[in-house]
Each structure stands twice: as structure tokens, then as C-alpha cells.
Design a protein around this motif. Structure first.
Motif, short mmCIF file in Angstrom:
data_model
loop_
_atom_site.label_atom_id
_atom_site.label_comp_id
_atom_site.label_asym_id
_atom_site.label_seq_id
_atom_site.Cartn_x
_atom_site.Cartn_y
_atom_site.Cartn_z
N LYS A 1 0.83 -1.21 0.00
CA LYS A 1 0.00 0.00 0.00
C LYS A 1 0.87 1.26 0.00
N ASN A 2 1.86 1.27 0.88
CA ASN A 2 2.64 2.50 1.05
C ASN A 2 3.63 2.76 -0.08
N LEU B 1 0.70 3.92 -3.25
CA LEU B 1 0.09 5.27 -3.16
C LEU B 1 1.00 6.35 -3.75
N VAL C 1 8.32 9.83 6.00
CA VAL C 1 8.26 8.93 4.84
C VAL C 1 7.58 9.64 3.67
N GLU D 1 12.75 3.78 4.43
CA GLU D 1 11.78 2.70 4.30
C GLU D 1 11.85 2.14 2.88
N THR E 1 6.65 1.08 13.29
CA THR E 1 5.45 1.46 14.05
C THR E 1 4.22 0.76 13.48
N ILE F 1 7.19 6.85 17.34
CA ILE F 1 6.89 7.60 16.10
C ILE F 1 5.61 8.42 16.23
N ARG G 1 -0.67 5.97 19.59
CA ARG G 1 -0.86 4.75 18.82
C ARG G 1 -1.06 3.52 19.69
#
Ligand code: UD1
Length: 422
Positions: A22-23, A26, A169, A194, A309, A332, A336
Motif C-alpha cells: 500500500k505504502n 500510493l 516517509v 523505508e 510502528t 513515532i 498509537r
């Protein structure tokens, strides 16, 4: 609203195919804004966030298409389009801010809604704004929008040295895309490392960008006049793979993850091995075997290559039923631990104090109704449900659908008793 019904206590066995990240997908969809040529992506995961990003580009006037079963998507961003990202779309997905860099670089203007509050913390975009201003953009925030343009008489952003206050990121990704079409050289200091960043950089290089140092904390980009189309394969989702590893470590069993990138998951795999899971890695696969209760592991989340994270909540679910006490520190994001109260509803023993959670491992969790609060918290509750005694209902799973490609079907395929109910 959809829910998941899970009957816990079954080991997981078999094979799962890991989807594209996903990251990575996108920002790579946003990179299509940098050229008028067709851009083809393969291995794009089927997720709500991807659908939202597609809608965002459609809305601007980009032609988008999906094809085939293998996550094929194509984009053509014409020379004239409406460079706006409205609040209605941005509010559901913070990653929408990724259109800002490419729009400014190619069209010289953009109007992008501020992402607003987010369940896991305030998540400002000040670094994105500062970095693009350093490249010559004029950006004002008005009526909830970032309104950005180039100064009168300029047609391109200019290269700059950008040193962000923290590692970001999506910030790094916005700068990479903006710098690819800027005039002159950009140096990104304190860049995120990343794996999704080198994947985006490789895609941009495939479009004609000149980039060096991606995957390290200093990236050099020599801007070019124009970029061309490309075909790019989205890298495997390390967080999806890590989630399945934790699930099997918790339930016990023997599962092979196809297309899993173990080299992107070192911190998680080390912890799982220390916990007592057997993990074998090979070319394009990761095999995990576990039985009985594992040993609880303490960890702190940090930037890559540290413990992600995005894996904190899932590993915490495993710690809940492991032997011993563990300490989990989230460095981070400031808020959370929303899964903690829900895990406690399943019987877990967890105390939190600020950014630290202390988990006392217990023999077993008990099924209950719990509520998903964010994407990774949802995955943690699914793992907890898979090991809890009796039935667990996970409510509000639209969070899960934002970022996992057919999670319940994949889990059913390896023996989980899980179904979606309306
Ligand atoms: C990305 C990931 C997300 C992951 C996160 C951290 C995507 C689409 N999302 O989010 O899954 O959890 O990295 O690995 O890739 N910050 C600021 N100002 C800024 C930017 C960031 O203060 O302008 C802060 C954030 O509030 C946070 C920290 O910096 O505390 C890191 O955030 P960042 O790396 O930017 O997260 P995202 O890129 O949004």
C-alpha cells in the motif's frame, strides 16, 4: 457496517500470497502525475486507499484504468488538468498529501486540503510545506487548504538542500517527486529509508529521473526537463507479510508467504525468532513455524531499519498471550495505543504510561466484541481474535479494508475460522 466474526483457537497452515505494498503503491500512483505519457503499475493491491487515490486522480482529470487479475493499473495525466485535492477525499486518507509535490513540479500550482486530525496522532504536514518552500514554492494555508504556486515568472521548482526536523516517509516521497522535475540539484538530508522509498526512486529512474543514494539518509536528485512513461512492479507489502508472520506465531502452525521480502522485515523477524518462532527465508518466500506459547519480546518502534510502528499493534497481540512480561515503546506517533483498550476487553493484561505499554503475558484471551480504531489496530484485533477462546466480533473493519488486500479470504485459505458479516 461490515464486521468480522472469528472463532479462535485454530492453527494456521498452508500458503499465502503477499500483495503489493500500500505504502509504495500510493506514492507511485501520484508519480503518474509527473508525465503526460502512460504509466503502468503492476501488483497494485486491491484496497480502499488505492481506490481513494484513484478517485482523487480521476477527479483531477487523469485517465485511470485497472486491468487483469494481477493488480494492473494505468494512468495518463494530460497536460491540462485540475490540480486540486478536495477535503472530502483527503480527509479519509492522509497519503493524499502525496499529490502536492508532483502537481507543483509539473503544473506549477496545486490546491490540496490539509489532512486534518488522525486517530493515531496529530500528524502535521509542516515539513512537506517547508521543504517545497525551500524549492521555491509559495504556499499559503487558507480555508483548510494548502494553496501552492510558483513565483511569477518561474516555470519550475528549483533544487535545494532539504534537511527535515524528523524523518518523514511521505515527506521524503513528496520531495523526491518534486525534485525529479526541478531545475538543478536537490539534496535530501535525513531522508526516510523505508523500502517504499527506493521502490519509488527506482520507478522515477525508470521515468528518466536522475537519483542517487535512495535507501540511505542522503539522497541526491538532479532535476530533468521532462519525465516519460514507465512500467513498474510495486514492491511486496512488508507490513502485510509481518502481520501474517505474527498471526502464525500467535496461533501456531506452518505457513509459507509467497512473494514476501524477508530482507525488508529484519527487525520483526529477529524478534519473532527470539520469541521462539522458526523462520526460514528464501528467494521470494518466508516460511514461519510455531507451536505453543512463545516468549514475550520488548521493543521500541523506530524509523526503518528499526522496528516499524506499523507492526507495533500486531506484535503486541502476540505478546499478550506469550510467556513473560514485555515493554513496548512507541516513538513515532503519540497516540498509537488505541488497540490496548480493545485487547484488554479480550482479557489481555496491559498497562500504558505515555508512550510505553507493559504487557503481562497470559495463558489465553477470551472472545468478545471489539472495535477497530485504525488500520494496524484492526489487524492486531484480528490476530487476538484468532487465538481467543470462542467468538470474537471485530466491528468497524472499514479500517482494515483501507490497507489489507482480502485479509479474511487469505486467512480462511490457511485454516482460520473467519467470516465477514454485514
Ligand atoms: C508513513 C506511512 C505510515 C507509517 C509512517 C511511519 C504511508 C502512506 N504511510 O506515514 O503507514 O506509519 O510513515 O513509518 O507511507 N511529522 C511532522 N510533520 C510532517 C511530517 C511528519 O511532524 O510534516 C511527524 C509525524 O506526525 C510523525 C512522524 O513525523 O510523528 C513520522 O511521520 P511520517 O513518516 O511523515 O508518516 P507518514 O509519511 O504520514
Amino acid at each position: 457496517m461490515d464486521k468480522l466474526r472469528i472463532t479462535g483457537g485454530r492453527p494456521l497452515n498452508g500458503e499465502v500470497t503477499i500483495s503489493g505494498a500500500k505504502n509504495a503503491a500510493l506514492p507511485e500512483i501520484c508519480a503518474a502525475l509527473l508525465t503526460a505519457d502512460p504509466v503502468h503499475l503492476n501488483n497494485v493491491p486491491r484496497l480502499r486507499d488505492v481506490a481513494t487515490m484513484r478517485l482523487l486522480l480521476d477527479n483531477m482529470g487523469v485517465q485511470t484504468e485497472t486491468h487483469g487479475e494481477r493488480g494492473g493499473m494505468s494512468f495518463v495525466a494530460p497536460d491540462s488538468l485540475n490540480p486540486e485535492a478536495p477535503y472530502e477525499l483527503v480527509k479519509t486518507m492522509r497519503a493524499s498529501v502525496l499529490v502536492l509535490g508532483p502537481l507543483l513540479a509539473r503544473f506549477g500550482r496545486a490546491k490540496v486540503s490539509l489532512p486534518g486530525g488522525c486517530a493515531i496522532g496529530s500528524r502535521p504536514v509542516d515539513q512537506h510545506i517547508k521543504g517545497l518552500q525551500a524549492m521555491g514554492a509559495e504556499i499559503v494555508v487558507e480555508h483548510g487548504y494548502m494553496v501552492a504556486q510558483l513565483p511569477q515568472g518561474r516555470s519550475r521548482l528549483k533544487g535545494a538542500r532539504i534537511a527535515t526536523d524528523m524523518v518523514t516517509v511521505t515527506g521524503t516521497e513528496n520531495f523526491l517527486m518534486a525534485a525529479a522535475l526541478a531545475e538543478g540539484e536537490t539534496v535530501l538530508e535525513n531522508a526516510a529509508q523505508e523500502p517504499e522509498i527506493p521502490d519509488l526512486a527506482e520507478m522515477l529512474i525508470g521515468m528518466g529521473a536522475k537519483i542517487e543514494g535512495h535507501g540511505t539518509s542522503r539522497i541526491h536528485i538532479q532535476g530533468v526537463d521532462r519525465l516519460h512513461g514507465c512500467t513498474h512492479q510495486v514492491v511486496a507489502d512488508r507490513i502485510e507479510a509481518g502481520t501474517f508472520l505474527c498471526a502464525v506465531a500467535a496461533t501456531g502452525g506452518d505457513v509459507v508467504l509467497r512473494h514476501g521480502r524477508a530482507d525488508h522485515l529484519d527487525a520483526v523477524i529477529d524478534k519473532l525468532r527470539d520469541a521462539g518462532a522458526e523462520i526460514e527465508v528464501g528467494d521470494g518466500f518466508i516460511r514461519v513455524r510455531a507451536s505453543g506459547r512463545l516468549k514475550a519480546q520488548s521493543f521500541r518502534t523506530t524509523e526503518y531499519p528499526g522496528f516499524p510502528t506499523d507492526m507495533q499493534a500486531q506484535f503486541m497481540a502476540l505478546n499478550c498471550i506469550a510467556t513473560g512480561t514485555s515493554k513496548v515503546t512507541e516513538t513515532i506517533f503519540e497516540n498509537r495505543f488505541m488497540h490496548v483498550n480493545e485487547l484488554v476487553r479480550l482479557g489481555a493484561k496491559i498497562q500504558t504510561d505515555g508512550k510505553v505499554a507493559v504487557i503481562e503475558g497470559i495463558d489465553r484471551l477470551q472472545g468478545a466484541t471489539v472495535m477497530a480504531t485504525d488500520l494496524r489496530a484492526s489487524a492486531s484485533l484480528v490476530i487476538a481474535g484468532l487465538v481467543a477462546e470462542g467468538e470474537t466480533i471485530v466491528d468497524r473493519i472499514y479500517h482494515l479494508d483501507r490497507g489489507y488486500d482480502q485479509m479474511e479470504a487469505k486467512l480462511r485459505g490457511i485454516g482460520a475460522d473467519i467470516e465477514r458479516i454485514k
